[in-house]
Write a protein that holds these residues in place. Structure first.
Motif, PDB file in Angstrom:
ATOM      1  N   ILE A 118       0.868  -1.169   0.000  1.00  7.05           N
ATOM      2  CA  ILE A 118       0.000   0.000   0.000  1.00  7.05           C
ATOM      3  C   ILE A 118       0.909   1.224   0.000  1.00  7.05           C
ATOM      4  N   PHE A 119       0.781   2.059  -1.008  1.00  6.48           N
ATOM      5  CA  PHE A 119       1.561   3.287  -1.078  1.00  6.48           C
ATOM      6  C   PHE A 119       0.565   4.430  -1.153  1.00  6.48           C
ATOM      7  N   ASP A 120       0.322   5.059  -0.016  1.00  2.00           N
ATOM      8  CA  ASP A 120      -0.744   6.048   0.076  1.00  2.00           C
ATOM      9  C   ASP A 120      -0.289   7.497  -0.034  1.00  2.00           C
ATOM     10  N   VAL A 121       0.965   7.732  -0.418  1.00  2.00           N
ATOM     11  CA  VAL A 121       1.460   9.105  -0.513  1.00  2.00           C
ATOM     12  C   VAL A 121       0.655   9.936  -1.520  1.00  2.00           C
ATOM     13  N   PRO A 122       0.373   9.440  -2.746  1.00  4.71           N
ATOM     14  CA  PRO A 122      -0.429  10.264  -3.665  1.00  4.71           C
ATOM     15  C   PRO A 122      -1.816  10.588  -3.101  1.00  4.71           C
TER      16      PRO A 122
END
Length: 178
Positions: A118-122
């Motif tokens: 899970i890469f929630d930076v954007p």
């Protein structure tokens, strides 16, 4: 997605396309644009990567394939030993850019797996931008009206002359944009 990734084993994620098991390290090298890069190949008889839902630019976790039936934490704050970004996806290989100081342990060479993270930076950046837009000072016309309603923006103040630019190497189109 967090629930899905944190409740399924790599074997189950593989069936869903969120993980690839049965990979071997074909090459690991330093690059000029990142700390390290690893090329992973399919170790199966047909030497093909199975269909996946991961794309170039997505963050993945690389693990020893010995424990593919173990459910792992897929939160970025609890990442396993190696994390990277997919740089290339081919029919029989994946290239992963590794983070600074990361390296695949030698004993993983003949068996490793990758799993989507899970890469929630954007998403977090989008929420911050929306909050900032909602809280921006009211102007005439307001930024909200320009963004959401198509109102023509108005500019106040003096136009810049060619002599006002800090970077004199700008071409006319760039100066017009400024």
């Amino acid at each position: 997605m967090t629930h899905l990734l944190s409740t399924m084993s790599v074997t189950e994620l593989k069936a869903s396309g969120y993980a690839v098991a049965g990979l071997r390290v074909a090459e690991q090298r330093s690059t000029s644009y990142s700390a390290a890069e690893v090329r992973l190949e399919a170790a199966s008889e047909d030497k093909l990567i199975p269909p996946i839902v991961m794309r170039i630019g997505e963050t993945v976790r690389i693990d020893d394939a010995a424990n593919d039936d173990v459910i792992r934490s897929f939160d970025l704050d609890a990442v396993g030993p190696v994390m990277g970004t997919i740089a290339s996806i081919g029919p029989s290989e994946l290239i992963i850019d590794l983070g600074s100081g990361q390296k695949i342990p030698a004993y993983w060479s003949n068996g490793c797996s990758i799993s989507k993270l899970i890469f929630d930076v954007p998403f977090k950046r989008m929420l911050i931008a929306l909050r900032d837009l909602a809280n921006c000072p009211r102007t005439r016309p307001s930024l909200q009206q320009v963004v959401f309603l198509g109102t023509e923006p108005r500019f106040y103040g003096q136009a810049l002359s060619d002599s006002d630019f800090v970077d004199e190497s700008l071409n006319q189109l760039q100066k017009d944009a400024v």
